[in-house]
Scaffold this motif. Structure first.
Motif, PDB file in Angstrom:
ATOM      1  N   UNK A  69      29.117  39.423  37.600  1.00 50.14           N
ATOM      2  CA  UNK A  69      28.166  40.235  38.362  1.00 50.14           C
ATOM      3  C   UNK A  69      26.927  39.434  38.705  1.00 50.14           C
ATOM      4  N   UNK A  82      43.938  46.514  30.639  1.00 50.13           N
ATOM      5  CA  UNK A  82      43.646  45.763  31.861  1.00 50.13           C
ATOM      6  C   UNK A  82      44.417  46.279  33.066  1.00 50.13           C
ATOM      7  N   UNK A 142      46.209  44.671  36.504  1.00 46.40           N
ATOM      8  CA  UNK A 142      46.750  43.373  36.880  1.00 46.40           C
ATOM      9  C   UNK A 142      47.444  43.533  38.220  1.00 46.40           C
ATOM     10  N   UNK A 185      35.501  40.394  42.921  1.00 44.70           N
ATOM     11  CA  UNK A 185      36.761  40.747  42.275  1.00 44.70           C
ATOM     12  C   UNK A 185      37.310  42.147  42.440  1.00 44.70           C
ATOM     13  N   UNK A 243      47.723  48.423  31.990  1.00 42.36           N
ATOM     14  CA  UNK A 243      47.912  48.589  30.551  1.00 42.36           C
ATOM     15  C   UNK A 243      46.660  49.275  30.018  1.00 42.36           C
ATOM     16  N   UNK A 296      28.654  47.475  31.845  1.00 41.30           N
ATOM     17  CA  UNK A 296      29.780  46.773  32.461  1.00 41.30           C
ATOM     18  C   UNK A 296      29.398  45.651  33.418  1.00 41.30           C
ATOM     19  N   UNK A 326      35.671  47.143  32.243  1.00 46.68           N
ATOM     20  CA  UNK A 326      34.721  46.645  33.234  1.00 46.68           C
ATOM     21  C   UNK A 326      34.871  47.332  34.589  1.00 46.68           C
ATOM     22  N   UNK A 375      33.797  38.836  34.077  1.00 49.86           N
ATOM     23  CA  UNK A 375      34.371  40.173  34.145  1.00 49.86           C
ATOM     24  C   UNK A 375      35.894  40.101  34.177  1.00 49.86           C
ATOM     25  N   UNK A 376      36.436  39.296  35.046  1.00 53.98           N
ATOM     26  CA  UNK A 376      37.892  39.189  35.133  1.00 53.98           C
ATOM     27  C   UNK A 376      38.278  37.869  35.772  1.00 53.98           C
ATOM     28  N   UNK A 377      39.568  37.758  36.096  1.00 57.44           N
ATOM     29  CA  UNK A 377      40.059  36.498  36.659  1.00 57.44           C
ATOM     30  C   UNK A 377      40.761  36.744  37.976  1.00 57.44           C
ATOM     31  N   UNK A 378      40.544  35.855  38.934  1.00 55.70           N
ATOM     32  CA  UNK A 378      41.394  35.785  40.117  1.00 55.70           C
ATOM     33  C   UNK A 378      42.107  34.451  40.050  1.00 55.70           C
ATOM     34  N   UNK A 419      45.058  39.035  40.271  1.00 55.53           N
ATOM     35  CA  UNK A 419      43.742  39.429  39.769  1.00 55.53           C
ATOM     36  C   UNK A 419      43.902  40.248  38.505  1.00 55.53           C
ATOM     37  N   UNK A 420      43.056  39.962  37.542  1.00 54.15           N
ATOM     38  CA  UNK A 420      43.100  40.690  36.278  1.00 54.15           C
ATOM     39  C   UNK A 420      41.689  41.140  35.943  1.00 54.15           C
ATOM     40  N   UNK A 421      41.536  42.429  35.655  1.00 49.59           N
ATOM     41  CA  UNK A 421      40.227  42.929  35.240  1.00 49.59           C
ATOM     42  C   UNK A 421      40.414  43.874  34.068  1.00 49.59           C
ATOM     43  N   UNK A 422      39.551  43.784  33.058  1.00 47.96           N
ATOM     44  CA  UNK A 422      39.658  44.696  31.916  1.00 47.96           C
ATOM     45  C   UNK A 422      39.295  46.117  32.350  1.00 47.96           C
ATOM     46  N   UNK A 456      34.899  46.108  40.204  1.00 48.36           N
ATOM     47  CA  UNK A 456      34.107  45.802  39.016  1.00 48.36           C
ATOM     48  C   UNK A 456      32.695  45.499  39.481  1.00 48.36           C
ATOM     49  N   UNK A 457      31.828  45.110  38.558  1.00 50.05           N
ATOM     50  CA  UNK A 457      30.444  44.830  38.947  1.00 50.05           C
ATOM     51  C   UNK A 457      30.336  43.558  39.768  1.00 50.05           C
ATOM     52  N   UNK A 492      35.297  35.975  37.825  1.00 52.88           N
ATOM     53  CA  UNK A 492      34.396  36.865  38.553  1.00 52.88           C
ATOM     54  C   UNK A 492      33.282  37.315  37.613  1.00 52.88           C
ATOM     55  N   UNK A 541      50.337  39.659  29.400  1.00 45.87           N
ATOM     56  CA  UNK A 541      51.064  39.241  30.593  1.00 45.87           C
ATOM     57  C   UNK A 541      51.657  37.850  30.461  1.00 45.87           C
ATOM     58  N   UNK A 595      42.730  38.872  26.970  1.00 40.60           N
ATOM     59  CA  UNK A 595      42.872  39.594  28.240  1.00 40.60           C
ATOM     60  C   UNK A 595      44.216  39.277  28.903  1.00 40.60           C
TER      61      UNK A 595
END
Lengths: 494, 194
Positions: free
Chosen positions: A460, B115, B117, B163, B112, B193, B134, A437-440, B128-131, B158-159, A458, A491, A487
């Motif tokens: 689900x 995402x 951030x 995160x 943005x 998602x 999601x 889903x994303x990054x930490x 932490x970055x999440x689209x 998010x799911x 991360x 940045x 993604x």
């Protein structure tokens, strides 16, 4: 025997009216033993426990009358509750897993409990739980809920074909003693025995066998006593672990259904059948606890949305392969993901800075303990042997650190992120990049000083995260870009 | 930053929110080695420094009070007690003075079209970055003391239970606008998602 009324609402099996009272009586048996053995000498407490048991039994009986469920084209609904009526509704396209369990009582009466897992991993008691249906009805329900695609294509009467991925071999029992579950079992048994003795007001010193043993201990030297107790405990734990292994994993089979489902069945007395929808499968964790690794064993755990990794030997139903030979575990992991490469490909190591960090942390903690012991000894709080014993921790910590440093590794292989870490439990987690889903990006003060970062993907599914620990920052960014292109791009400064 | 200029123009008197310097390497919380992944663009509200100071004070005062009570009740060992009090005082003062400033330089956020951030922490830091696609929920909450300072937190989940992205110490209006913007963006997307 399923009762049907209007609207398609169905009841649980009427045989549950038998199961509930027996179950509750079994749970309350230490109290009952106390009452029978000691008469009313137990005082008020025992009668209160008995009253509570009676209330629970009546509650259990009422549950049958108040619970009903139905399966419609779009959703599964459960009505329950006496004073607080509840209707649980689960859309059928959100169903990830179906778990059919039957313990000894259930099996004696031909029943099975059905649990339907959805993706809502943030709550504990989510989803639908039907305790219990007739075994045949439970099987039908499982097929109805998960094989619907195949059923509509081939007609409902035809049973979907299944291919066998793995099955239990008798020789695997040798891994049982190395699972440590025996410690838990022994602890639980000791607890039950202790409670029964307490409730019955039996003084352990008055039991002849025990007092004879205690007398003998009193006469021998402490070193011999320690040795005898250790050996005895070891034997009991090994026996309990082996027994537990057989109990949980007897008749284990992992199959793949035509409709895109994975199917696990296992259990000697309590049988369990878990169905996982493959499109919810995000990866596989190949894990090697230290003891198991020392004898060449490993196990596999599914990383699935809707099945959170639980505790205990069964890992909350997400277990794909019980402790088995390493080669077999590799084969099964590859077969489940239809790709061997993520499990066999050599991983990129994390380099000397990561290794140094592992050593400084492990040995640092050990030295701190020694330091505290030395200071306490100097102040006259503890005897000298404490810090001398604490010194043993230093080489042990160094060994663990070396093993942990060796474990660190990562790769992106055929669209899957692979991360490996750990010594006491070494885990190689393979997570499909679609499941990320994303990054930490975690950086402690000391990680920043040594240019390292811990990259956490991360997800689900499963444990909700896959960690690439202590990786050089540039490499962390490269991995993140490769796994989920684009993604991070806005940045990044080049 | 696209389509988000309104937040900056709308928050008069809080220039920090419009800070667009992208966190040059001079900021001590962010080191030069991180040059490749730049920090998020926006700082949080300067008022958060006061809030964090107050919270740190609130954490240290009971410790000091406990030590004083012990000293008075014990009667003896005065040098030891004084040494302990001095140590606590120095550590506490350092924490109360340094932490909020440091935290303020680290806590950053950016949204943005693709995402969210965030960067948070001080001694230990995390990005932490999440689209956007999601995102499952967007919450904002304010504790009693945060209300006093006119602050709000925004949590983007998010799911994954691992995160949630938390932006702490936002100006209240900025937080409201951020929530509106994010909920608008996510309601358009109806996929699962997970």
């Amino acid at each position: 025997m399923t009762e049907r009324n209007h609207g398609g609402w169905r009841r649980l099996s009427a045989r549950m009216l038998l199961v509930h009272p027996v179950q509750e009586l079994l749970r309350a048996w230490p109290v009952l033993v106390g009452l029978v053995v000691a008469g009313s000498a137990g005082g008020q407490g025992s009668w209160w426990s008995l009253g509570a048991t009676a209330a629970v039994i009546i509650g259990g009986l009422l549950r049958w009358f108040t619970t009903s469920y139905r399966v419609t084209a779009e959703q599964v609904q459960v009505r329950k509750g006496l004073l607080r009526r509840q209707v649980l509704t689960v859309p059928r396209d959100r169903i990830r897993t179906v778990d059919v369990t039957a313990h000894a009582l259930h099996r004696a009466l031909g029943l099975a409990k059905v649990e339907v897992g959805t993706g809502r991993t943030d709550r504990k008691n989510d989803g639908v739980r039907l305790d219990a249906l007739h075994a045949g009805e439970a099987d039908r329900l499982r097929a109805e809920l998960l094989h619907r695609a195949a059923a509509s294509a081939t007609g409902p009467a035809e049973r979907p074909r299944e291919t066998l991925l793995a099955r239990m071999r008798p020789g695997w029992v040798r891994y049982g003693p190395f699972t440590l579950t025996g410690f838990v079992t022994v602890g639980v048994i000791a607890g039950v025995v202790w409670r029964s003795l307490n409730e019955a007001h039996v003084d352990p010193r008055r039991i002849q066998v025990l007092s004879a043993l205690l007398d003998r201990f009193g006469r021998t030297s402490p070193a011999v006593d320690v040795l005898v107790v250790t050996v005895a405990l070891l034997v009991v734990v090994v026996a309990a672990s082996t027994f537990g292994y057989v109990l949980a994993f007897h008749g284990f089979r992992l199959t793949r259904g035509d409709a895109g489902t994975l199917h696990v069945t296992r259990g000697l007395i309590t049988t369990r059948a878990i169905t996982i929808e493959e499109r919810r499968l995000r990866g596989v964790e190949f894990s090697e606890p230290l003891l198991l690794r020392s004898v060449g064993g490993a196990r596999c755990i599914a990383i699935t949305t809707g099945l959170r990794v639980g505790r205990g030997a069964e890992r909350g139903g997400s277990l794909l392969l019980p402790p088995a030979p390493r080669a077999e575990a590799l084969r099964v992991a590859g077969a489940v993901l239809r790709d061997d490469a993520p499990f066999t490909r050599t991983l990129t190591g994390h380099g000397p800075r990561a290794a140094r960090r592992r050593f400084s942390r492990a040995v640092g903690v050990a030295l701190l303990v020694v330091g505290v012991a030395v200071v306490s000894w100097a102040l006259g709080v503890v005897p000298a042997w404490t810090w001398q014993a604490a010194l043993v921790l230093v080489p042990l910590a160094a060994l663990v650190a070396a093993d942990r440093a060796r474990a660190l590794g990562h790769a992106v292989v055929n669209g899957a992120l692979v991360g490996r870490r750990g010594s006491l439990v070494r885990r190689r987690s393979v997570l499909s990049c679609e499941g990320i889903i994303g990054w930490n990006l975690r950086r402690s003060f000391f990680q920043r000083r040594s240019g390292l970062a811990t990259l956490v993907a991360t997800t689900a599914a499963g444990r909700q995260r896959v960690e690439v620990q202590d990786v050089p920052l540039e490499e962390a960014l490269r991995v993140a870009e490769e796994a989920l292109p684009g993604l991070l791009t806005p940045f990044l400064e080049r | 930053m696209y389509g988000f200029g309104d937040i900056c123009h709308g928050t008069v008197g809080d220039n920090a929110l419009c800070s667009d310097d992208g966190g040059s390497a001079k900021i001590d919380g962010v080191e030069a080695t991180e040059a490749r992944l730049r920090p998020p663009r926006h700082l949080v509200s300067r008022k958060a420094i006061g809030y964090w100071t107050l919270r740190a004070l609130g954490g240290w005062l009971p410790v000091v009070a406990g030590q004083v009570a012990w000293t008075l009740g014990d009667g003896g060992h005065l040098p030891w007690h004084l040494a302990g009090l001095v140590l606590t005082g120095v550590l506490g003062a350092a924490h109360v003075i340094v932490m909020p400033q440091w935290r303020f330089r680290v806590h950053r956020w950016e949204v943005t079209p693709e995402a969210v951030y965030t960067q948070s922490g001080w001694f230990d830091q995390e990005r932490r970055i999440a689209p956007i696609s999601r995102i499952q929920t967007v919450d904002s909450e304010r504790g009693p003391f945060e209300q006093l300072f006119g602050l709000a937190n925004v949590t983007v989940t998010t799911a994954s239970a691992a995160g949630p992205l938390k932006i702490r110490g936002l100006d209240r209006e900025a937080a409201e606008r951020l929530v509106d913007h994010l909920t608008e963006g996510t309601s358009a997307d109806r996929s699962d998602a997970t």
